[in-house]
Design an enzyme around this catalytic site. Structure first.
Site, short mmCIF file in Angstrom:
data_model
loop_
_atom_site.label_atom_id
_atom_site.label_comp_id
_atom_site.label_asym_id
_atom_site.label_seq_id
_atom_site.Cartn_x
_atom_site.Cartn_y
_atom_site.Cartn_z
N SER A 87 6.76 -19.58 13.32
CA SER A 87 6.67 -19.21 11.90
C SER A 87 5.81 -20.14 11.06
O SER A 87 5.56 -19.85 9.89
CB SER A 87 8.07 -19.11 11.29
OG SER A 87 8.74 -17.98 11.78
N LYS B 45 3.03 -18.43 9.31
CA LYS B 45 3.19 -17.73 8.04
C LYS B 45 2.50 -18.47 6.88
O LYS B 45 2.20 -17.86 5.86
CB LYS B 45 4.68 -17.54 7.74
CG LYS B 45 5.33 -16.55 8.70
CD LYS B 45 6.84 -16.58 8.62
CE LYS B 45 7.45 -15.60 9.65
NZ LYS B 45 8.88 -15.81 9.86
N SER C 141 11.37 -17.31 5.69
CA SER C 141 10.76 -17.12 7.00
C SER C 141 11.09 -15.74 7.58
O SER C 141 11.39 -15.59 8.77
CB SER C 141 11.21 -18.21 7.98
OG SER C 141 10.24 -18.40 8.99
N GLU D 22 4.73 -10.87 14.39
CA GLU D 22 6.07 -11.35 14.70
C GLU D 22 6.76 -10.44 15.71
O GLU D 22 7.42 -10.90 16.65
CB GLU D 22 6.91 -11.42 13.42
CG GLU D 22 6.58 -12.60 12.54
CD GLU D 22 7.35 -13.84 12.93
OE1 GLU D 22 8.30 -13.73 13.73
OE2 GLU D 22 7.02 -14.92 12.40
#
Length: 310
Positions: A81, A84, A145, A181
């Site tokens: 993550s 991101k 997240s 993801e």
């Protein structure tokens, strides 16, 4: 779903360098002096990393001087993550250019949701789908997240190729956004496609903090969402003094058959005198338990704090 028209025309070519006038007014120390003065902390980072039973990459860099301490800074690590952060920067750049708007509503369908094994407050709170603003998707992606919010924003931004175009124009090297993801959730090995080096992430954070590629408003919002994030309380924040301001982004894989492929935290720590310390720690392919992995990151951050805050 929001249509992104004339997408390619909206990307602004941004500076690929951080100039001395931005955040480096004190770059006066010689490389030899820095090498002598940072030997002991480099050795501490190496010793700390052994507890993780993993590949560990570290950079701690004082933004105002450029002085840095590193361990395996050129190795590639799966971001999970952490990726991101560059996605958020690219989406905010589109907002600044008027291609997307904060108050635009995106329709999120059940098919957009990541797998049940993946983290998504958006999916959990709206199992049948949702209509949600770009601003709220960004907040969910960065602070919470949220994997589903990430995939929706990645699609609206034009996909990984357009994120990489933004990063190239920004001058951010060795940070690779390649897939979604959901794809990572389906296959554990896919996460290695979204990789970064500690050096690459540190440069990205340096560019970001210097104000490259984003308006002041977008930069401030992203910093606030990173500060507000509750994830990884025992990582960079774990051993720092209470009340320390940390703007960060974590990344975590599942543990499968005793192997945790990614336990990461990268961010900007504000020191007591107002200077800023970038800390980037990647722990890859670890056989240690979660507490040990988190402790490695926390100890690296604390040692960096003690080194520069003394």
């Amino acid at each position: 779903m929001i249509a992104v028209s004339a997408f390619a025309m909206a990307w602004l070519t941004v500076s690929d360098q951080v100039t001395a006038g931005d955040i480096t007014p004190e770059r006066h120390q010689s490389t030899r002096h820095q090498a002598r003065s940072t030997t002991s902390i480099t050795e501490r980072f190496a010793a700390i990393s052994r507890e993780a039973q993993a590949r560990v990459g570290v950079i701690a860099e004082l933004l105002e001087s450029g002085e840095a301490v590193a361990l395996n800074e050129d190795e590639r690590f799966p971001m999970q993550s952490v990726y991101k952060l560059p996605i958020a920067m690219a989406v905010l750049h589109l907002v600044d250019r008027g291609v997307l708007k904060f108050d635009q509503i995106a329709r999120v369908d059940r098919a957009d949701y990541v797998l049940p094994t993946q983290h998504s407050p958006l999916r959990d709170g709206h199992p049948d789908g949702a209509a949600i603003s770009i601003r709220d998707l960004l907040r969910l992606m960065v602070s919470d997240s949220d994997g589903s919010a990430c995939d929706v924003l990645l699609r609206l931004a034009g996909g990984p190729g357009q994120i990489m175009r933004f990063l190239r124009e920004l001058g951010a090297l060795d940070v690779i956004v390649a897939t979604t993801e959901k794809a990572m959730g389906r296959d554990e090995t896919v996460q290695y496609r979204n990789w970064a080096t500690p050096k690459g992430v540190t440069r990205l954070l340096r560019l970001f903090y210097a104000g490259h590629g984003l308006s002041d408003k977008s930069r401030s919002l992203l910093l606030q969402w990173m500060r507000d994030s509750p994830t990884g309380p025992h990582r960079i924040r774990g051993l720092l003094p209470t009340g320390t301001v940390v703007a960060h982004k974590t990344g975590s894989s599942r543990t499968v058959d005793g192997l945790a492929r990614a336990t990461n935290d990268v961010g900007i720590v504000t020191l007591p005198d107002g200077r800023h310390l970038v800390v980037a720690v990647f722990v890859a392919d670890s056989r240690a338990d979660e507490a040990s992995r988190d402790r490695v990151i926390a100890q690296v951050a604390r040692n960096a704090w003690d080194y520069w805050a003394r």
